[in-house]
Design a protein around this motif. Sequence first.
Motif, mmCIF file in Angstrom:
data_model
loop_
_atom_site.group_PDB
_atom_site.id
_atom_site.type_symbol
_atom_site.label_atom_id
_atom_site.label_comp_id
_atom_site.label_asym_id
_atom_site.label_seq_id
_atom_site.Cartn_x
_atom_site.Cartn_y
_atom_site.Cartn_z
ATOM 1 N N ALA A 63 8.453 6.927 -2.365
ATOM 2 C CA ALA A 63 9.501 6.189 -1.660
ATOM 3 C C ALA A 63 8.912 4.879 -1.173
ATOM 4 C CB ALA A 63 10.044 6.994 -0.486
ATOM 5 N N LEU A 64 9.758 3.868 -1.120
ATOM 6 C CA LEU A 64 9.370 2.573 -0.570
ATOM 7 C C LEU A 64 10.119 2.371 0.732
ATOM 8 C CD1 LEU A 64 7.718 -0.020 -1.105
ATOM 9 C CD2 LEU A 64 9.799 -1.000 -2.074
ATOM 10 N N LEU A 65 9.378 2.010 1.785
ATOM 11 C CA LEU A 65 9.908 1.996 3.146
ATOM 12 C C LEU A 65 9.517 0.710 3.863
ATOM 13 C CD1 LEU A 65 8.503 5.558 3.845
ATOM 14 C CD2 LEU A 65 10.838 5.059 3.130
ATOM 15 N N ALA A 66 10.042 0.548 5.075
ATOM 16 C CA ALA A 66 9.586 -0.521 5.954
ATOM 17 C C ALA A 66 9.556 0.014 7.369
ATOM 18 C CB ALA A 66 10.499 -1.738 5.871
ATOM 19 N N ASP A 67 8.586 -0.457 8.149
ATOM 20 C CA ASP A 67 8.508 -0.001 9.535
ATOM 21 C C ASP A 67 9.514 -0.744 10.399
ATOM 22 O OD1 ASP A 67 7.388 -2.479 10.264
ATOM 23 O OD2 ASP A 67 5.334 -1.732 10.163
ATOM 24 N N GLY A 114 9.546 -4.481 9.969
ATOM 25 C CA GLY A 114 9.803 -5.051 8.655
ATOM 26 C C GLY A 114 8.651 -5.035 7.680
ATOM 27 N N ALA A 115 7.494 -4.493 8.054
ATOM 28 C CA ALA A 115 6.363 -4.421 7.131
ATOM 29 C C ALA A 115 6.616 -3.335 6.084
ATOM 30 C CB ALA A 115 5.069 -4.117 7.889
ATOM 31 N N SER A 116 6.474 -3.694 4.809
ATOM 32 C CA SER A 116 6.747 -2.761 3.716
ATOM 33 C C SER A 116 5.545 -1.861 3.443
ATOM 34 C CB SER A 116 7.082 -3.532 2.441
ATOM 35 O OG SER A 116 8.236 -4.312 2.615
ATOM 36 N N PHE A 117 5.826 -0.609 3.102
ATOM 37 C CA PHE A 117 4.781 0.324 2.686
ATOM 38 C C PHE A 117 5.428 1.415 1.851
ATOM 39 C CE2 PHE A 117 6.601 2.172 6.443
ATOM 40 C CZ PHE A 117 6.463 3.550 6.333
ATOM 41 N N PRO A 161 0.826 -1.208 0.000
ATOM 42 C CA PRO A 161 0.000 0.000 0.000
ATOM 43 C C PRO A 161 0.861 1.258 0.000
ATOM 44 C CG PRO A 161 0.200 -0.806 2.230
ATOM 45 C CD PRO A 161 0.982 -1.763 1.362
ATOM 46 N N TYR A 162 0.344 2.320 -0.616
ATOM 47 C CA TYR A 162 0.996 3.630 -0.597
ATOM 48 C C TYR A 162 0.102 4.618 0.135
ATOM 49 C CZ TYR A 162 4.698 2.221 -3.747
ATOM 50 O OH TYR A 162 5.802 1.607 -4.282
ATOM 51 N N PHE A 163 0.735 5.480 0.954
ATOM 52 C CA PHE A 163 0.026 6.481 1.729
ATOM 53 C C PHE A 163 0.304 7.869 1.164
ATOM 54 C CE2 PHE A 163 0.549 2.867 4.484
ATOM 55 C CZ PHE A 163 -0.606 2.823 5.256
ATOM 56 N N ALA A 164 -0.732 8.694 1.105
ATOM 57 C CA ALA A 164 -0.583 10.066 0.622
ATOM 58 C C ALA A 164 0.097 10.924 1.687
ATOM 59 C CB ALA A 164 -1.954 10.654 0.286
ATOM 60 N N VAL A 165 1.105 11.695 1.279
ATOM 61 C CA VAL A 165 1.805 12.589 2.210
ATOM 62 C C VAL A 165 1.973 13.955 1.556
ATOM 63 C CG1 VAL A 165 3.048 10.720 3.364
ATOM 64 C CG2 VAL A 165 4.102 11.867 1.397
ATOM 65 N N ARG A 166 2.157 14.972 2.384
ATOM 66 C CA ARG A 166 2.426 16.315 1.869
ATOM 67 C C ARG A 166 3.851 16.427 1.345
ATOM 68 N NH1 ARG A 166 -1.217 17.298 5.991
ATOM 69 N NH2 ARG A 166 -2.901 18.760 5.470
ATOM 70 N N SER A 167 4.797 15.783 2.029
ATOM 71 C CA SER A 167 6.206 15.876 1.653
ATOM 72 C C SER A 167 6.871 14.515 1.781
ATOM 73 C CB SER A 167 6.929 16.885 2.552
ATOM 74 O OG SER A 167 8.333 16.792 2.392
ATOM 75 N N ALA A 168 7.329 13.984 0.659
ATOM 76 C CA ALA A 168 8.031 12.700 0.693
ATOM 77 C C ALA A 168 9.339 12.809 1.466
ATOM 78 C CB ALA A 168 8.297 12.213 -0.730
ATOM 79 N N ASP A 169 10.045 13.916 1.285
ATOM 80 C CA ASP A 169 11.313 14.106 1.998
ATOM 81 C C ASP A 169 11.106 14.095 3.506
ATOM 82 O OD1 ASP A 169 12.947 14.303 -0.267
ATOM 83 O OD2 ASP A 169 12.487 16.424 -0.505
ATOM 84 N N HIS A 220 3.175 -7.561 8.251
ATOM 85 C CA HIS A 220 2.950 -7.181 6.850
ATOM 86 C C HIS A 220 1.622 -6.452 6.726
ATOM 87 C CE1 HIS A 220 0.513 -10.859 7.138
ATOM 88 N NE2 HIS A 220 -0.159 -10.421 6.080
ATOM 89 N N TRP A 221 1.509 -5.659 5.676
ATOM 90 C CA TRP A 221 0.244 -5.020 5.321
ATOM 91 C C TRP A 221 -0.537 -5.950 4.388
ATOM 92 C CZ3 TRP A 221 -2.039 -0.817 7.290
ATOM 93 C CH2 TRP A 221 -1.251 0.113 7.980
ATOM 94 N N GLN A 222 -1.817 -6.157 4.705
ATOM 95 C CA GLN A 222 -2.692 -6.990 3.880
ATOM 96 C C GLN A 222 -3.705 -6.086 3.178
ATOM 97 O OE1 GLN A 222 -2.346 -10.265 3.644
ATOM 98 N NE2 GLN A 222 -4.299 -11.179 3.044
ATOM 99 N N VAL A 223 -3.812 -6.226 1.844
ATOM 100 C CA VAL A 223 -4.763 -5.428 1.065
ATOM 101 C C VAL A 223 -6.069 -6.199 0.931
ATOM 102 C CG1 VAL A 223 -5.196 -4.307 -1.143
ATOM 103 C CG2 VAL A 223 -2.891 -4.313 -0.190
#
Length: 267
Positions: free
Chosen positions: A120-124, A127-130, A86-94, A217-220
């Motif tokens: 950007a692709l990240l993990a918490d 280890g869950a990717s988002f 999943p991708y989350f909307a943000v005001r600033s990627a940086d 993990h994130w489940q869609v």
Amino acid sequence: MNHNMPTPSGTKNVVSSHSVFGAPCWVSLTSRDVKATEEFYGAVLGWQWRPAKLGDRFRIALADGSPVASIAGVAAMWQMAVAWTPYFAVRSADEAVARVQERMGTVAVGPISLPPGRAALLADRDGASFGIWEGDLFTDWETWRNAQPAFITLHTRDAFDAAIFYGEILDWASGRPGCCEVHYEGGEVVLRSRGDVVARIESGALEAAPDPTIRPHWQVHFTVEDVEACARAAELHGGSVLSKGGDEAVLRDHDGAQFTVTARRGR
């Protein structure tokens, strides 16, 4: 973690035109074989397809003509895991990436420019990717939400710890215009945007578990008219049914990616 980066694109400018922040705004799948993936999800979820601007290995999935997801056929070439992200909307990627680094999360890719925005692709920490997305959305947020993705669920080690991590990165419960509210309902942390449930966080995942389905993990979840029909179609087209009950079923596609189908009436 999987490094799939196909994200919302196709509008005219980089300035974000939407007013929802911190909420999921897109989902993306890494795949080994684009054609086989098109056939599987076409049969199971009824998706149609159109090319993406990123090249021949990428496709946009359409539900009743509305963009709902993207697919990147790069798992084998880039030695990535096959998974939904999943991708989350943000005001600033940086700013979001800096916050992840400060809080001991992982930055796998980005921020990179993918006009009309940045991703950007990240993990918490567990280890869950988002992913995160700064810029105009592929389609109106309400239209996307109603087209098919119902919500996403984070299976994690500690729901409250995860809620703090994501809240500080994505401005949850900040009171800022367009940001999400966080509640505790029925033993879960629940994220709401404009009153709708857009994500849930639940405890119980095991970080070092050999079975990836019980690691963080994130489940869609995708809404469908007939859960039973989707489960049958998944099995007929090389996938499997991991669990089924009530108004939903957890499925695995032909390539190994896990997702959930939820009856529309259960939203």
